[in-house]
Every structure is written in C-alpha cells, then in structure tokens.
Design a protein around this motif. Structure first.
Motif, mmCIF file in Angstrom:
data_model
loop_
_atom_site.group_PDB
_atom_site.id
_atom_site.type_symbol
_atom_site.label_atom_id
_atom_site.label_comp_id
_atom_site.label_asym_id
_atom_site.label_seq_id
_atom_site.Cartn_x
_atom_site.Cartn_y
_atom_site.Cartn_z
ATOM 1 N N ASN A 1 0.793 -1.230 0.000
ATOM 2 C CA ASN A 1 0.000 0.000 0.000
ATOM 3 C C ASN A 1 0.827 1.283 0.000
ATOM 4 N N ILE B 1 -1.638 4.579 0.531
ATOM 5 C CA ILE B 1 -2.803 4.945 -0.268
ATOM 6 C C ILE B 1 -3.723 5.869 0.519
ATOM 7 N N ASP B 2 -3.870 5.628 1.814
ATOM 8 C CA ASP B 2 -4.759 6.427 2.656
ATOM 9 C C ASP B 2 -4.229 7.831 2.952
ATOM 10 N N ILE C 1 -3.028 9.967 0.534
ATOM 11 C CA ILE C 1 -3.018 10.758 -0.708
ATOM 12 C C ILE C 1 -3.545 12.175 -0.486
ATOM 13 N N GLU C 2 -4.630 12.325 0.285
ATOM 14 C CA GLU C 2 -5.244 13.644 0.481
ATOM 15 C C GLU C 2 -4.355 14.628 1.235
ATOM 16 N N GLU D 1 -7.158 8.844 -7.838
ATOM 17 C CA GLU D 1 -8.513 8.388 -7.502
ATOM 18 C C GLU D 1 -8.697 6.922 -7.918
ATOM 19 N N LYS E 1 -6.984 4.702 -5.395
ATOM 20 C CA LYS E 1 -7.777 4.577 -4.163
ATOM 21 C C LYS E 1 -8.979 3.662 -4.360
ATOM 22 N N ARG E 2 -9.631 3.730 -5.514
ATOM 23 C CA ARG E 2 -10.834 2.926 -5.771
ATOM 24 C C ARG E 2 -10.526 1.468 -6.075
ATOM 25 N N LYS F 1 -5.258 -2.644 -2.503
ATOM 26 C CA LYS F 1 -5.050 -2.997 -1.101
ATOM 27 C C LYS F 1 -4.059 -4.138 -0.942
#
Length: 153
Positions: free
Chosen positions: A31, A122-123, A125-126, A139, A142-143, A148
C-alpha cells in the motif's frame, strides 16, 4: 487499465507533451508508493507527483519510463505494466500523462535531482497537493480493490 472519464485521447489538432509517470510500489511495504516533489522554477513547482518525465523524440513510453526513473530516482525497472492515460489541458500546456505500474525494480530509490521523495500509503493521498492531471490516477488507485494488496490491474 481502469475505465474512467479522464481517459481521453489527445485531439488530432492539438499540440501536447507526452509524459510518462510511474506508480512505484515499495518492495517491502504493501500500500505504499513513491511520490516526488516538483522543484522550484518548474511548472507546478512544489506540487507532489508520480516520478517520471517527458518522452524524448522517437522514444517509446517504455523506453522513456526506464530512462526517466534511472535519471530521476536511481532505479532500473524490471517489471511494469501500463495503468492509465490521462489527457489534461493546463492553461499554459496540454499533456498526455501515460502512467505505468512498476512492480519490480533494481537499485535503491534515491533522489538524483535534489527533489524531495516520499513513500506514502494509499490512505495518505489527500495530505499532499498534486497536479490536476494526476488526480484521476490517484482516484483510480484509491478505488482499486486490488490496490489494497499492492497490485493494480
């Protein structure tokens, strides 16, 4: 490759810059992938991006990706697959961002151009500011259900 509205072929009558970028997965930490900060004085300075760069004349995306990653982050890719293309119009230029998923490489990641590098989850990114062209790719990461487990389709 993921199917998304951001995947657009460049119009035949528009000039654009063909850019290759890599989703480089960390070899020991699922990840986590590598991002690089754009340098001062460059277009979109201080934004974070996926490592890569412009293709040279008569260079294939694979060749350009391999060259850019050696020059920029000191790794030689041994396994990569096309992931997603995004055509984006900025006020000052148009780009075709050709993204590849790098699963395996030789060497140790090291900044070759004095740019900041960061391995992010990945979590996370924001927490970073990315260029508009990168957003649909992030995006999609993440989707992606398979993201994962560290492997993207």
């Amino acid at each position: 490759m993921p199917n998304t509205e951001a995947e657009l072929a460049p119009p035949a009558d528009e000039d654009y810059i063909h850019v290759v970028a890599a989703i480089v997965w960390h070899q020991q930490h699922d990840n986590r992938f590598l991002i690089a900060q754009r340098q001062q004085g460059k277009h979109l300075e201080h934004y974070w991006e996926l490592p890569g760069g412009k293709l040279e004349a008569d260079e294939s995306p694979w060749q350009g990706l391999r060259r850019e990653l050696v020059e920029e982050i000191n790794i030689e890719i041994t396994s990569a697959t096309p992931y997603m293309q995004v055509y984006h119009r900025y006020p000052e230029r148009n780009i075709l961002l050709d993204t590849w998923c790098v699963d395996d490489y030789l060497g140790e990641v090291r900044a070759q151009e004095q740019q900041a590098l960061s391995w992010i989850d990945i979590d996370e990114i924001e927490q970073y500011r990315f260029p508009s062209a990168d957003v649909p790719i992030l995006e999609a990461i993440k989707r992606s259900a398979t993201a994962k487990t560290r492997r993207l389709p």
